[in-house]
Design a protein around this motif. Structure first.
Motif, PDB file in Angstrom:
ATOM      1  N   GLY A 196      21.312  18.803  30.297  1.00  0.00           N
ATOM      2  CA  GLY A 196      21.585  18.374  29.217  1.00  0.00           C
ATOM      3  C   GLY A 196      22.262  19.681  28.251  1.00  0.00           C
ATOM      4  O   GLY A 196      23.065  19.155  27.390  1.00  0.00           O
ATOM      5  N   LYS A 197      22.162  20.719  28.535  1.00  0.00           N
ATOM      6  CA  LYS A 197      22.564  21.757  27.762  1.00  0.00           C
ATOM      7  C   LYS A 197      24.091  22.273  28.561  1.00  0.00           C
ATOM      8  O   LYS A 197      23.889  22.666  29.857  1.00  0.00           O
ATOM      9  CB  LYS A 197      21.770  22.916  27.598  1.00  0.00           C
ATOM     10  N   ILE A 198      24.930  22.205  27.694  1.00  0.00           N
ATOM     11  CA  ILE A 198      26.315  22.748  28.417  1.00  0.00           C
ATOM     12  C   ILE A 198      26.295  24.104  27.807  1.00  0.00           C
ATOM     13  O   ILE A 198      26.205  24.470  26.796  1.00  0.00           O
ATOM     14  CB  ILE A 198      27.505  21.878  27.768  1.00  0.00           C
ATOM     15  N   ILE A 199      26.757  25.397  28.743  1.00  0.00           N
ATOM     16  CA  ILE A 199      26.898  26.562  28.440  1.00  0.00           C
ATOM     17  C   ILE A 199      28.297  26.689  27.508  1.00  0.00           C
ATOM     18  O   ILE A 199      29.339  26.147  27.987  1.00  0.00           O
ATOM     19  CB  ILE A 199      27.208  27.575  29.835  1.00  0.00           C
ATOM     20  N   TYR A 213      31.115  20.263  23.330  1.00  0.00           N
ATOM     21  CA  TYR A 213      29.975  19.895  22.533  1.00  0.00           C
ATOM     22  C   TYR A 213      28.831  19.564  23.676  1.00  0.00           C
ATOM     23  O   TYR A 213      29.049  19.059  24.728  1.00  0.00           O
ATOM     24  CB  TYR A 213      30.075  18.604  21.595  1.00  0.00           C
ATOM     25  N   SER A 214      27.434  19.787  23.222  1.00  0.00           N
ATOM     26  CA  SER A 214      26.355  19.204  24.052  1.00  0.00           C
ATOM     27  C   SER A 214      25.779  18.007  23.716  1.00  0.00           C
ATOM     28  O   SER A 214      26.008  17.466  22.645  1.00  0.00           O
ATOM     29  CB  SER A 214      25.161  20.160  23.969  1.00  0.00           C
ATOM     30  N   ASN A 215      25.615  17.108  24.824  1.00  0.00           N
ATOM     31  CA  ASN A 215      25.102  15.862  24.632  1.00  0.00           C
ATOM     32  C   ASN A 215      23.595  15.797  24.044  1.00  0.00           C
ATOM     33  O   ASN A 215      22.622  16.318  24.595  1.00  0.00           O
ATOM     34  CB  ASN A 215      25.209  15.308  25.828  1.00  0.00           C
ATOM     35  N   PRO A 216      23.329  15.244  22.945  1.00  0.00           N
ATOM     36  CA  PRO A 216      21.869  15.303  22.334  1.00  0.00           C
ATOM     37  C   PRO A 216      20.991  14.356  23.107  1.00  0.00           C
ATOM     38  O   PRO A 216      19.653  14.175  22.862  1.00  0.00           O
ATOM     39  CB  PRO A 216      22.216  15.271  20.865  1.00  0.00           C
ATOM     40  N   HIS A 238      17.985  15.143  25.170  1.00  0.00           N
ATOM     41  CA  HIS A 238      16.666  15.797  24.330  1.00  0.00           C
ATOM     42  C   HIS A 238      16.110  14.695  23.661  1.00  0.00           C
ATOM     43  O   HIS A 238      14.835  14.741  23.461  1.00  0.00           O
ATOM     44  CB  HIS A 238      17.474  16.990  23.549  1.00  0.00           C
ATOM     45  N   GLY A 254      28.536  25.110  24.645  1.00  0.00           N
ATOM     46  CA  GLY A 254      28.355  24.149  23.890  1.00  0.00           C
ATOM     47  C   GLY A 254      27.810  24.151  22.805  1.00  0.00           C
ATOM     48  O   GLY A 254      26.708  24.969  22.499  1.00  0.00           O
ATOM     49  N   THR A 255      28.115  23.338  21.680  1.00  0.00           N
ATOM     50  CA  THR A 255      27.282  23.151  20.422  1.00  0.00           C
ATOM     51  C   THR A 255      26.793  22.036  20.095  1.00  0.00           C
ATOM     52  O   THR A 255      27.038  21.120  20.861  1.00  0.00           O
ATOM     53  CB  THR A 255      28.342  23.841  19.203  1.00  0.00           C
TER      54      THR A 255
END
Length: 121
Positions: free
Chosen positions: A55-58, A72-75, A78, A60-61
């Motif tokens: 779920g976390k992209i390096i 962007y990271s997909n929320p 989470h 990414g915000t």
């Protein structure tokens, strides 16, 4: 040697699978119901890690539109895991309450002793 390097490159998945095996082993092997619930919790934690890891992209915000950011990271993972944690805590509380009632009814929380008493009656 290449397989080891690949496994170390994905150490989060190795840890997840290790926790999953530990939790499943505890649930299958132990006869104490509280220990089974602890094993189930460990197994659930490994599933949380399995969903959070990708779920976390390096770089990414948070998904707030800004011209300065392109990645962007997909929320969603989470949010889903937060819900799963709440359900897991409720399930654990219910399991512990059932263990207390079983202990009151049978005088033990060991599966073997409970099965033995049921065969006698």
């Amino acid at each position: 040697m290449e397989t080891l390097a690949t496994a170390l490159g994905h150490y989060n998945y190795v840890i997840t699978i290790f926790l999953m095996m530990i939790g499943l082993y505890i649930v299958v092997v132990r006869g104490n119901m509280v220990k089974k619930l602890v094993g189930l919790s460990i197994f659930q934690t490994s599933v949380y890690l399995l969903y959070i890891a990708p779920g976390k992209i390096i770089g990414g915000t948070a998904p707030i539109i800004d011209p300065a950011f392109k990645v962007y990271s997909n929320p969603l993972p989470h949010v889903l895991i937060l819900t799963a944690i709440v359900v897991g805590v409720a399930t654990l509380a219910l399991g512990l309450a059932l263990v207390v009632r079983i202990n009151e009814a049978y005088g033990t929380i060991e599966e073997d002793e409970i099965f033995e008493r049921d065969r006698e009656t």
